[in-house]
Design a protein around this motif. Sequence first.
Motif, PDB file in Angstrom:
ATOM      1  N   GLU A 181      72.854  -1.469   4.388  1.00  0.00           N
ATOM      2  CA  GLU A 181      72.457  -2.523   5.416  1.00  0.00           C
ATOM      3  C   GLU A 181      71.509  -2.249   6.233  1.00  0.00           C
ATOM      4  OE1 GLU A 181      76.916  -4.487   7.425  1.00  0.00           O
ATOM      5  OE2 GLU A 181      77.182  -2.625   6.713  1.00  0.00           O
ATOM      6  N   TYR A 182      70.534  -2.950   6.925  1.00  0.00           N
ATOM      7  CA  TYR A 182      69.483  -2.483   7.640  1.00  0.00           C
ATOM      8  C   TYR A 182      69.115  -3.134   9.361  1.00  0.00           C
ATOM      9  CZ  TYR A 182      68.381  -0.017   4.154  1.00  0.00           C
ATOM     10  OH  TYR A 182      67.718   0.965   2.954  1.00  0.00           O
ATOM     11  N   SER A 183      68.807  -2.989  10.209  1.00  0.00           N
ATOM     12  CA  SER A 183      68.012  -4.467  11.384  1.00  0.00           C
ATOM     13  C   SER A 183      67.288  -3.858  11.695  1.00  0.00           C
ATOM     14  CB  SER A 183      69.085  -4.154  11.908  1.00  0.00           C
ATOM     15  OG  SER A 183      69.321  -2.751  12.872  1.00  0.00           O
ATOM     16  N   ILE A 184      66.018  -4.977  11.869  1.00  0.00           N
ATOM     17  CA  ILE A 184      65.038  -5.147  12.243  1.00  0.00           C
ATOM     18  C   ILE A 184      64.443  -5.786  13.806  1.00  0.00           C
ATOM     19  CG2 ILE A 184      63.921  -7.145  11.732  1.00  0.00           C
ATOM     20  CD1 ILE A 184      61.952  -4.304  11.627  1.00  0.00           C
ATOM     21  N   ILE A 185      64.561  -4.459  14.348  1.00  0.00           N
ATOM     22  CA  ILE A 185      64.059  -4.961  15.666  1.00  0.00           C
ATOM     23  C   ILE A 185      62.728  -5.085  16.288  1.00  0.00           C
ATOM     24  CG2 ILE A 185      64.997  -4.615  18.535  1.00  0.00           C
ATOM     25  CD1 ILE A 185      67.544  -2.674  17.571  1.00  0.00           C
ATOM     26  N   ASP A 198      61.137   0.587  13.573  1.00  0.00           N
ATOM     27  CA  ASP A 198      61.576   1.534  12.630  1.00  0.00           C
ATOM     28  C   ASP A 198      62.393   0.580  11.905  1.00  0.00           C
ATOM     29  OD1 ASP A 198      58.828   2.683  12.585  1.00  0.00           O
ATOM     30  OD2 ASP A 198      60.104   4.797  12.239  1.00  0.00           O
ATOM     31  N   LEU A 199      62.808   0.129  10.569  1.00  0.00           N
ATOM     32  CA  LEU A 199      64.474  -0.218   9.944  1.00  0.00           C
ATOM     33  C   LEU A 199      64.842   0.341  10.194  1.00  0.00           C
ATOM     34  CD1 LEU A 199      64.747  -3.336   8.586  1.00  0.00           C
ATOM     35  CD2 LEU A 199      64.297  -2.033   6.591  1.00  0.00           C
ATOM     36  N   ILE A 200      65.786  -0.029  10.513  1.00  0.00           N
ATOM     37  CA  ILE A 200      67.244   1.115  11.081  1.00  0.00           C
ATOM     38  C   ILE A 200      68.287   1.533  10.212  1.00  0.00           C
ATOM     39  CG2 ILE A 200      69.269   1.494  12.684  1.00  0.00           C
ATOM     40  CD1 ILE A 200      66.674  -0.394  14.755  1.00  0.00           C
ATOM     41  N   GLU A 201      68.672   1.718   9.129  1.00  0.00           N
ATOM     42  CA  GLU A 201      69.879   1.846   8.539  1.00  0.00           C
ATOM     43  C   GLU A 201      71.222   1.633   9.540  1.00  0.00           C
ATOM     44  OE1 GLU A 201      71.420   3.602   4.115  1.00  0.00           O
ATOM     45  OE2 GLU A 201      69.353   4.178   5.249  1.00  0.00           O
ATOM     46  N   ASN A 202      72.328   0.905   9.313  1.00  0.00           N
ATOM     47  CA  ASN A 202      73.550   1.047   9.973  1.00  0.00           C
ATOM     48  C   ASN A 202      75.076   1.203   8.761  1.00  0.00           C
ATOM     49  OD1 ASN A 202      71.938   0.266  12.442  1.00  0.00           O
ATOM     50  ND2 ASN A 202      71.575  -1.999  11.113  1.00  0.00           N
ATOM     51  N   GLN A 203      75.991   1.517   9.709  1.00  0.00           N
ATOM     52  CA  GLN A 203      77.739   1.617   9.481  1.00  0.00           C
ATOM     53  C   GLN A 203      77.995   0.667   9.728  1.00  0.00           C
ATOM     54  OE1 GLN A 203      78.028   5.574   7.407  1.00  0.00           O
ATOM     55  NE2 GLN A 203      76.012   5.701   6.625  1.00  0.00           N
ATOM     56  N   HIS A 204      78.613  -0.439   8.848  1.00  0.00           N
ATOM     57  CA  HIS A 204      80.002  -0.977  10.071  1.00  0.00           C
ATOM     58  C   HIS A 204      81.593  -0.214   8.990  1.00  0.00           C
ATOM     59  CE1 HIS A 204      76.498  -3.192  10.514  1.00  0.00           C
ATOM     60  NE2 HIS A 204      77.064  -3.685  11.950  1.00  0.00           N
ATOM     61  N   VAL A 213      70.811   4.618  11.619  1.00  0.00           N
ATOM     62  CA  VAL A 213      69.675   5.973  11.956  1.00  0.00           C
ATOM     63  C   VAL A 213      68.972   5.572  11.190  1.00  0.00           C
ATOM     64  CG1 VAL A 213      69.457   7.508  10.371  1.00  0.00           C
ATOM     65  CG2 VAL A 213      71.715   7.772  10.205  1.00  0.00           C
ATOM     66  N   CYS A 214      67.841   6.533  11.970  1.00  0.00           N
ATOM     67  CA  CYS A 214      66.059   5.680  12.297  1.00  0.00           C
ATOM     68  C   CYS A 214      65.209   7.188  12.112  1.00  0.00           C
ATOM     69  CB  CYS A 214      65.780   5.150  13.593  1.00  0.00           C
ATOM     70  SG  CYS A 214      64.334   4.357  12.855  1.00  0.00           S
ATOM     71  N   PRO A 215      64.286   7.223  10.930  1.00  0.00           N
ATOM     72  CA  PRO A 215      64.339   6.484   9.965  1.00  0.00           C
ATOM     73  C   PRO A 215      64.915   5.898   8.687  1.00  0.00           C
ATOM     74  CG  PRO A 215      62.921   8.087   9.743  1.00  0.00           C
ATOM     75  CD  PRO A 215      63.736   8.359  10.744  1.00  0.00           C
ATOM     76  N   SER A 216      65.092   4.838   8.112  1.00  0.00           N
ATOM     77  CA  SER A 216      65.862   4.696   7.348  1.00  0.00           C
ATOM     78  C   SER A 216      65.497   5.121   6.097  1.00  0.00           C
ATOM     79  CB  SER A 216      66.237   3.211   6.872  1.00  0.00           C
ATOM     80  OG  SER A 216      65.170   2.761   6.708  1.00  0.00           O
ATOM     81  N   SER A 217      66.399   4.741   4.449  1.00  0.00           N
ATOM     82  CA  SER A 217      66.615   4.526   3.189  1.00  0.00           C
ATOM     83  C   SER A 217      65.792   3.773   3.082  1.00  0.00           C
ATOM     84  CB  SER A 217      67.277   5.762   2.591  1.00  0.00           C
ATOM     85  OG  SER A 217      68.383   4.323   2.469  1.00  0.00           O
TER      86      SER A 217
END
Length: 364
Positions: A181-185, A198-204, A213-217
């Motif tokens: 899961e990612y988010s762009i701001i 930078d694209l962010i990696e998320n965990q819900h 987490v940034c930077p993401s995978s």
Amino acid sequence: MRIGILGGGQLARMMSLAAYPLNIQTRIYEPAPESCAAQVTERIQGEYDDFRALFQFIQGCDSVTYEFENVPIETARWINERVPVYPPPEALRVSQDRIIEKTFLQDLGIRTPAFRAINSRADYDRAIQELGFPFVLKTTRFGYDGKGQMVVKSLEDQEKAWILLGGRPLILEQFVPFDSEYSIIAVRDRSLAIRTYDLIENQHREGILRRSVCPSSASETQKRLARKAAAAVMEKLDYVGVLTIEFFGIGEDLWANEMAPRVHNSGHWTINAAVTSQFENHMRAVAGLDLGSTELLKPVRMLNCIGRMPDRQKICADGWTKYHDYGKSSRAGRKVGHLTLMHSDSIAADSLEELFWKEMADSD
């Protein structure tokens, strides 16, 4: 300069704190009798249909923004006739209804999960026949942090979901077996300049964001797709301010889940680990100022504190952790703060994160 903010939660609080060094005053408008943003800025209490109180709120404001997307569209339009509202009310209209939102994204060529509008039991049964199991059933409006939705995997769940959510407008979405899961701001100013973080990696977990987490995978292809999507949305809506789009990562592709026309929880790390935070850049854009750099200063992890805050002395003993308490009372399932971990040593960061999750295990 004064900027009015509709809503008085932690996002309004952090926007107000970011505005202060820019010599921008803020004023919040909040229906609730208590507000954590009111601890740091001026406040007017009133309902969103109390136009007398709203008129008082906008006096002396150069522009108005908002911290959440469920501000009534009629309120935003009424204010916009008197004081500029950023992002524009049209962004609120699109994001408030999941059917409208996903149709809007698809019309821009942004891929989303397949979906069906559900207004009756017949619609529900027909959509299940067309899309099959598993799927996600959601209310079209007002859902957040996992509220108003249910993942349906079987015939038994099918009935439970209808009992729980039926009788109001719904959306049935194809369940996407995502990899990440990612988010762009992104942020766009009045001169139409766009900057992205930078694209962010998320965990819900249970529908609530727990970790970013940034930077993401993410791959370079996925990062490019995210930037392209954000730019397309902003151009279409004549957007000013911060925009967030959440995505599912599937192989090299990205599928949009939802958009938020505001500063976002997954970007709280920008306060400590970016040259300019999302909150400062939002204030800059709304105030008509040039944008600041969105460059990442160093790898970072953001951990949400749900229900209560961890022990400050224990969690900050390393000297590399930033502790953000929103000034809220403790309550199960409530976002009350976050931590920003900026260790250069990933092993030390892993150790601290393990300590955090153990301490927070019983707070949900």
